[in-house]
Design a protein around this motif. Sequence first.
Motif, PDB file in Angstrom:
ATOM      1  N   VAL A  61       0.821  -1.204  -0.073  1.00 44.43           N
ATOM      2  CA  VAL A  61      -0.062   0.012   0.202  1.00 44.43           C
ATOM      3  C   VAL A  61       0.770   1.403   0.101  1.00 44.43           C
ATOM      4  O   VAL A  61       0.491   2.274  -0.891  1.00 44.43           O
ATOM      5  CB  VAL A  61      -0.887   0.104   1.331  1.00 44.43           C
ATOM      6  N   TYR A 162      -7.519  -0.035   0.538  1.00 39.37           N
ATOM      7  CA  TYR A 162      -6.809  -0.275  -0.610  1.00 39.37           C
ATOM      8  C   TYR A 162      -6.965  -1.630  -1.169  1.00 39.37           C
ATOM      9  O   TYR A 162      -7.157  -1.915  -2.666  1.00 39.37           O
ATOM     10  CB  TYR A 162      -4.980  -0.418  -0.332  1.00 39.37           C
ATOM     11  N   GLN A 166      -8.439  -2.186  -5.238  1.00 41.97           N
ATOM     12  CA  GLN A 166      -7.498  -3.071  -6.154  1.00 41.97           C
ATOM     13  C   GLN A 166      -8.460  -4.268  -6.588  1.00 41.97           C
ATOM     14  O   GLN A 166      -7.977  -5.022  -7.271  1.00 41.97           O
ATOM     15  CB  GLN A 166      -6.389  -3.572  -5.409  1.00 41.97           C
TER      16      GLN A 166
END
Length: 394
Positions: A61, A162, A166
């Motif tokens: 990250v 995150y 993604q």
Amino acid sequence: MQQAVSKMHAYIEENREMYKQLFYQLLSCDTVNPPGNEEKMAKLITECLAKKGAETELQYVEPGRPNAIARLHFGRNGKKLLWNAHMDVVPPGEQVNWQTEPFSPVEKDGKIFARGAADDKGGLMAMLIACLVLQEMQPPINGTIELCGVMGEETGGMGTTYWVKQGGRADAAIVGEPSKMELVVAHRGAYRPIFGFKGRTAHSSEPDFGENAIYSAARFACRIAEMNEAFKTYSHPLTGSPTIAATVFHGGVKNNVIPDYAEVSIDRRLSPGETFAEAENELLTVLQDMRKKGEIGEYELVRYLNNKGAALVDKNEKIVTDLQAVLREHGLDAEQKGMRATTDMYLLQDAGIPTVIFAPGDMALAHCPNEFIPFQEILDAAKIYVELAIRFLQ
């Protein structure tokens, strides 16, 4: 299938000392956030699962700060179950308040003492044990289990955010925050604005020549206390009353100068169903009323600090009913509960993933000195995770 479950339960107990040593390794990783430093712990998690044949990934990250991800595949094209728990911890505070070293775990009367023992490495360890056992014993189930040890939860849910951005998805999820082995289906949110109050400087020997911004800010802070009392008159059935508090106060530049600016930070805990916009309008209405009455001068909304949404999962979701069934089989409380703290559950719910909270440990010990968790509770939670995975992925 019950015979396979019994074998896995026995396997967990037979390897308790090995798991305890692994837990000690996780606890010995100083993952205080900020700065986090989760990389060492993330590598420990992924390496021990990779040795068992799991698919693993370090999902970075930030530089040096990855999520630890492992995927266990069983059969083909089945459902996907996500297990989410965080690796970072809050600072331990002053050493004088600890009876042990915060990052040197110690066992006393079956309890493991260390920073992060309950929040949240105990829950993560139970999930890790369950993954190791399932990967080792390969029960006849169909689907994928994804373990995600996330970074940055203590500073706004960075790791889970995150993972979602993604493309992370699942049919259901469990967040491993300490729940005292109870099923949590809801938690409160947090709206955290900072308001600035403007005044006019003057020499402190002639205060009437200026406009003291601290007085405006202080009057607003007192109004916040009144609001909190009013909130006690109504309650959400799962999470109780919403709350509001003034938590940080800044103002003034010099002892002999009337301050022309002051800031107040607010922590407003939201019940499920309440929104940031509603909470903000509520506060802006109060400020507008105070301004009209001449109680404060000019003001501004400066910024937000780690806003987090409230969460509530449908009581009839399969992850809820399956976990209730497993808890009943173990003779544990299967009632649906709420949590007053805020977790990453809302991030997964907002991504369309039905999510519950279940893990060993007591949230009341989180962020406190002499934090601990009963080690047997970790093993018992691992057994429940194993059974839930088998039930959900059959």
